[in-house]
Motif scaffolding. Structure first.
Motif, mmCIF file in Angstrom:
data_model
loop_
_atom_site.group_PDB
_atom_site.id
_atom_site.type_symbol
_atom_site.label_atom_id
_atom_site.label_comp_id
_atom_site.label_asym_id
_atom_site.label_seq_id
_atom_site.Cartn_x
_atom_site.Cartn_y
_atom_site.Cartn_z
ATOM 1 N N VAL A 127 -4.522 4.258 10.107
ATOM 2 C CA VAL A 127 -4.461 5.715 9.899
ATOM 3 C C VAL A 127 -3.007 6.179 9.843
ATOM 4 C CG1 VAL A 127 -4.974 7.942 10.965
ATOM 5 C CG2 VAL A 127 -6.741 6.189 10.864
ATOM 6 N N SER A 128 -2.174 5.664 10.737
ATOM 7 C CA SER A 128 -0.762 6.037 10.730
ATOM 8 C C SER A 128 -0.072 5.558 9.461
ATOM 9 C CB SER A 128 -0.055 5.451 11.958
ATOM 10 O OG SER A 128 -0.611 5.954 13.156
ATOM 11 N N THR A 129 -0.422 4.357 9.006
ATOM 12 C CA THR A 129 0.190 3.827 7.790
ATOM 13 C C THR A 129 -0.232 4.635 6.570
ATOM 14 O OG1 THR A 129 0.140 1.629 8.795
ATOM 15 C CG2 THR A 129 0.546 1.746 6.432
ATOM 16 N N MET A 130 -1.482 5.040 6.531
ATOM 17 C CA MET A 130 -1.940 5.871 5.416
ATOM 18 C C MET A 130 -1.238 7.215 5.397
ATOM 19 S SD MET A 130 -5.986 5.154 4.818
ATOM 20 C CE MET A 130 -6.483 5.128 6.528
ATOM 21 N N SER A 131 -0.911 7.733 6.559
ATOM 22 C CA SER A 131 -0.139 8.981 6.606
ATOM 23 C C SER A 131 1.226 8.797 5.962
ATOM 24 C CB SER A 131 0.020 9.443 8.058
ATOM 25 O OG SER A 131 -1.228 9.738 8.640
ATOM 26 N N ALA A 132 1.859 7.652 6.217
ATOM 27 C CA ALA A 132 3.150 7.365 5.587
ATOM 28 C C ALA A 132 3.010 7.267 4.075
ATOM 29 C CB ALA A 132 3.735 6.072 6.158
ATOM 30 N N CYS A 133 1.937 6.617 3.615
ATOM 31 C CA CYS A 133 1.712 6.506 2.165
ATOM 32 C C CYS A 133 1.512 7.879 1.546
ATOM 33 C CB CYS A 133 0.495 5.631 1.888
ATOM 34 S SG CYS A 133 0.651 3.926 2.448
ATOM 35 N N GLY A 134 0.737 8.711 2.217
ATOM 36 C CA GLY A 134 0.504 10.053 1.703
ATOM 37 C C GLY A 134 1.758 10.887 1.665
ATOM 38 N N ASN A 135 2.592 10.750 2.676
ATOM 39 C CA ASN A 135 3.836 11.520 2.704
ATOM 40 C C ASN A 135 4.794 11.112 1.587
ATOM 41 O OD1 ASN A 135 2.881 12.829 4.972
ATOM 42 N ND2 ASN A 135 3.952 11.493 6.403
ATOM 43 N N LEU A 136 4.740 9.848 1.205
ATOM 44 C CA LEU A 136 5.626 9.357 0.146
ATOM 45 C C LEU A 136 5.032 9.534 -1.246
ATOM 46 C CD1 LEU A 136 6.907 6.142 1.890
ATOM 47 C CD2 LEU A 136 8.284 8.109 1.254
ATOM 48 N N GLY A 137 3.749 9.827 -1.338
ATOM 49 C CA GLY A 137 3.123 10.104 -2.619
ATOM 50 C C GLY A 137 2.932 8.893 -3.510
ATOM 51 N N SER A 138 2.820 7.708 -2.932
ATOM 52 C CA SER A 138 2.660 6.494 -3.719
ATOM 53 C C SER A 138 1.171 6.181 -3.879
ATOM 54 C CB SER A 138 3.380 5.322 -3.052
ATOM 55 O OG SER A 138 3.159 4.133 -3.767
ATOM 56 N N VAL A 139 0.615 6.492 -5.060
ATOM 57 C CA VAL A 139 -0.796 6.225 -5.312
ATOM 58 C C VAL A 139 -1.062 4.727 -5.377
ATOM 59 C CG1 VAL A 139 -2.714 6.620 -6.910
ATOM 60 C CG2 VAL A 139 -1.015 8.407 -6.550
ATOM 61 N N TYR A 180 -4.920 10.379 -0.228
ATOM 62 C CA TYR A 180 -5.022 10.485 -1.688
ATOM 63 C C TYR A 180 -4.674 11.891 -2.156
ATOM 64 C CZ TYR A 180 -7.002 5.933 -2.965
ATOM 65 O OH TYR A 180 -7.176 4.603 -3.236
ATOM 66 N N ALA A 181 -5.112 12.885 -1.417
ATOM 67 C CA ALA A 181 -4.809 14.266 -1.795
ATOM 68 C C ALA A 181 -3.309 14.531 -1.722
ATOM 69 C CB ALA A 181 -5.574 15.228 -0.894
ATOM 70 N N LYS A 182 -2.653 14.015 -0.680
ATOM 71 C CA LYS A 182 -1.211 14.203 -0.558
ATOM 72 C C LYS A 182 -0.454 13.475 -1.663
ATOM 73 C CE LYS A 182 -1.000 15.002 4.437
ATOM 74 N NZ LYS A 182 -0.532 14.473 5.739
ATOM 75 N N CYS A 183 -1.030 12.387 -2.155
ATOM 76 C CA CYS A 183 -0.408 11.671 -3.270
ATOM 77 C C CYS A 183 -0.629 12.389 -4.591
ATOM 78 C CB CYS A 183 -0.959 10.254 -3.353
ATOM 79 S SG CYS A 183 -0.464 9.185 -1.990
ATOM 80 N N GLY A 184 -1.413 13.452 -4.576
ATOM 81 C CA GLY A 184 -1.644 14.227 -5.788
ATOM 82 C C GLY A 184 -2.809 13.754 -6.628
ATOM 83 N N ASN A 185 -3.595 12.831 -6.124
ATOM 84 C CA ASN A 185 -4.718 12.303 -6.892
ATOM 85 C C ASN A 185 -6.021 12.809 -6.279
ATOM 86 O OD1 ASN A 185 -6.639 10.639 -8.252
ATOM 87 N ND2 ASN A 185 -4.986 9.203 -8.709
ATOM 88 N N LEU A 186 -6.449 13.985 -6.722
ATOM 89 C CA LEU A 186 -7.674 14.565 -6.191
ATOM 90 C C LEU A 186 -8.914 13.829 -6.672
ATOM 91 C CD1 LEU A 186 -6.921 18.398 -6.440
ATOM 92 C CD2 LEU A 186 -6.906 16.963 -4.411
ATOM 93 N N CYS A 187 -8.821 13.147 -7.806
ATOM 94 C CA CYS A 187 -9.982 12.413 -8.321
ATOM 95 C C CYS A 187 -10.379 11.299 -7.351
ATOM 96 C CB CYS A 187 -9.674 11.838 -9.694
ATOM 97 S SG CYS A 187 -9.421 13.073 -10.978
ATOM 98 N N TYR A 188 -9.385 10.530 -6.881
ATOM 99 C CA TYR A 188 -9.679 9.468 -5.925
ATOM 100 C C TYR A 188 -10.160 10.055 -4.591
ATOM 101 C CZ TYR A 188 -7.745 5.731 -8.820
ATOM 102 O OH TYR A 188 -7.528 4.819 -9.824
ATOM 103 N N ALA A 189 -9.536 11.147 -4.159
ATOM 104 C CA ALA A 189 -9.954 11.772 -2.902
ATOM 105 C C ALA A 189 -11.407 12.224 -2.983
ATOM 106 C CB ALA A 189 -9.038 12.958 -2.587
ATOM 107 N N LYS A 190 -11.777 12.861 -4.101
ATOM 108 C CA LYS A 190 -13.151 13.317 -4.272
ATOM 109 C C LYS A 190 -14.107 12.142 -4.397
ATOM 110 C CE LYS A 190 -15.920 16.892 -5.022
ATOM 111 N NZ LYS A 190 -17.176 16.244 -5.389
ATOM 112 N N GLU A 191 -13.674 11.062 -5.039
ATOM 113 C CA GLU A 191 -14.524 9.881 -5.167
ATOM 114 C C GLU A 191 -14.816 9.252 -3.814
ATOM 115 O OE1 GLU A 191 -14.426 5.491 -7.369
ATOM 116 O OE2 GLU A 191 -12.938 7.039 -7.866
ATOM 117 N N VAL A 192 -13.785 9.151 -2.982
ATOM 118 C CA VAL A 192 -13.985 8.608 -1.637
ATOM 119 C C VAL A 192 -14.948 9.492 -0.852
ATOM 120 C CG1 VAL A 192 -12.858 8.089 0.562
ATOM 121 C CG2 VAL A 192 -11.754 7.457 -1.575
#
Length: 521
Positions: free
Chosen positions: A243-255, A285-297
């Motif tokens: 969960v913490s690592t995913m927060s880092a990914c979201g903050n950096l916006g790397s899809v 996913y939402a923080k990375c700007g990809n709402l399609c993946y967020a909605k799919e999940v």
């Protein structure tokens, strides 16, 4: 005080197992009865204390330490009544044991703030003056007090005590020390301590990752995670680590990196078994700007496995991208499902979405239902969203009325939002009234700059010059602005207002490392 007529309450509380096997409680059945009930109310505690002193049990440090723990930890709150009573109990103990000292340090260290933390440190020093040696639980409680004050020098002093008193190999104390350094904002000392630790468990790794993320050092957090994965000698990540690592990914916006993380989670079976992981995926996913993946999940989660945080995460994802109507539709779906009651956070993201999308009527309706239908008391942040919503729509009078009639005093964020709306509408008179309220606050932020620009729009250059002169030497340095862009799976960071103008971050994690980690679990 009459104790024999004490009647048990209707609600039954479970008694700790050790009470039934303790010889002292077996010799004093009434003590066991009172121990079962004293954790319910402060009045029952007084009855127990009366019996202890009448029976002479106050000479027993074990009994008094239990009284102290009940008064401060089990019944303790912030109104000061139990704390004052607990302090009186503590100083009635002839020879306080380490449990009693730890209880005092724990109680005052948990409240936070400079004053309470100082009291906790003072009890620790008093304990040392009585030649009482700390145990492995003393330092975590003490470090909690240090973290509340963000006093790096104090944390370093505790670090010295940990080493001198022989706890240099105690993983529990070292993990708390690592967290205290990160809470104090010192990544250098945290790294040194982490590298010097002979043994590390997954709590050590997770504390470092989450601490770096909280300090906006997401690149370093991901490098720690990569180091965790490639080393076969270290423990496997747990849910908190991911969960913490995913927060880092979201903050950096790397899809791309998020897809790698998603693949790992699916292979490890965490997506199907843990809802918190799914919620973190949606948010990242939402923080990375990809709402399609967020909605799919979100859509792939079974209805029975969704919780309130799942709905809040997807609504928040659409809200930060200004998709107000989609947020309202999702909120309506959640209400129709009837399984969850929205909380204050859910309403906050809905109001934020309405504010950014200009949905005035919908936002006011939801704000009203928050209090009338769901009986949730609005906080300052909710009022701030409503003021911002009305201000963006040009409804300054309504926004000002809300600020004036709020049950609590407005903070700088609310007043600043109203002041910005005054500038957009060229309402200098109301802007000056808002400035007078801001002047009463300790922090003023950029309000003087906004007022100066408003005077400039009205060609009142004398007042502009006066404000600019007052601002000299008062304005604090702004934090540098950051922009991120991903090119060929590499995140490029551009920093404005800082000596560092460009920084490349290699954040791509190889699928081979991910597969190796999955196989090891």
């Amino acid at each position: 005080m009459m104790v024999k007529n004490l009647q048990p309450l209707a609600v039954k509380f479970s008694t700790p197992t050790w009470v039934h096997h303790n010889q002292l409680f077996q010799r004093h059945p009434r003590l066991q009865l009172l121990q079962e009930q004293c954790s319910k109310t402060f009045h029952n505690l007084k009855q127990l204390i009366s019996y202890v002193f009448v029976s002479g049990l106050h000479r027993n440090s074990f009994v008094m330490s239990r009284l102290l723990y009940t008064a401060l930890i089990e019944l303790g709150d912030t109104n000061g009544v139990e704390s004052e009573f607990g302090v009186r109990i503590f100083y009635q103990i002839r020879k306080p044991n380490i449990f009693s000292w730890n209880t005092m340090i724990r109680y005052f260290g948990a409240f936070g703030g400079l004053q309470s933390s100082g009291i906790a440190v003072r009890y620790y020093m008093e304990m040392l003056s009585h030649e009482m040696v700390p145990d492995r639980y003393t330092f975590p409680f003490l470090l909690q007090a240090c973290g509340a004050t963000s006093d790096l020098h104090l944390v370093e002093e505790v670090h010295c005590h940990v080493m001198k008193l022989g706890f240099h190999s105690d993983l529990f104390a070292l993990n708390c020390l690592l967290n205290a350094y990160l809470v104090s904002g010192s990544t250098i000392e945290a790294w040194i301590l982490f590298d010097e630790m002979a043994d590390k468990d997954i709590i050590s790794w997770t504390s470092l990752i989450s601490g770096l993320v909280s300090l906006s050092k997401d690149r370093e957090a991901l490098l720690v995670f990569k180091r965790l994965m490639v080393d076969e000698c270290v423990p496997c990540p747990n849910i908190a680590t991911m969960v913490s690592t995913m927060s880092a990914c979201g903050n950096l916006g790397s899809v791309t990196l998020m897809k790698c993380m998603h693949s790992l989670l699916e292979k490890a079976g965490w997506v199907e078994s843990d809802t918190s992981v799914v919620n973190s995926l949606i948010d990242a996913y939402a923080k990375c700007g990809n709402l399609c993946y967020a909605k799919e999940v979100f859509d792939n989660v079974e209805d029975m496995k969704r919780d309130l945080y799942s709905w809040t995460a997807i609504i928040s994802g659409f809200a930060i991208h200004g998709r107000g109507l989609d947020c309202l539709n999702l909120f309506s779906r959640m209400e129709q499902a009837g399984r969850f009651t929205p909380d204050s956070v859910t309403f906050l993201v809905i109001l934020l979405a309405c504010s950014h999308s200009g949905l005035v009527e919908e936002g006011l309706r939801i704000f009203e239902s928050m209090t009338t239908r769901y009986r949730i008391k609005p906080s300052l942040r909710h009022y701030g969203c409503i003021v911002d919503l009305l201000g963006r729509a040009g409804m300054l009078e309504q926004a000002h009325n809300i600020v004036e009639n709020m049950p609590v005093e407005p903070n700088l964020a609310i007043l600043g939002s109203l002041l910005s709306a005054c500038r957009l509408q060229n309402n200098l008179e109301l802007g000056e009234a808002v400035i007078r309220k801001i002047d009463l606050l300790k922090e003023k932020g950029g309000s003087t700059v906004i007022l100066s620009n408003m005077y400039a729009n009205e060609n009142e250059w004398n007042k502009v010059t006066l404000i600019r002169k007052e601002m000299r030497g008062v304005m604090q340095e702004k934090p540098p602005g950051r922009s991120l862009i991903v090119v060929k799976d590499v995140v490029h960071e551009f920093v404005a207002g800082n000596k560092i103008t460009h920084q490349e971050m290699e954040l791509q994690i190889s699928l081979e490392a991910l597969e190796n980690l999955t196989k090891s679990q």
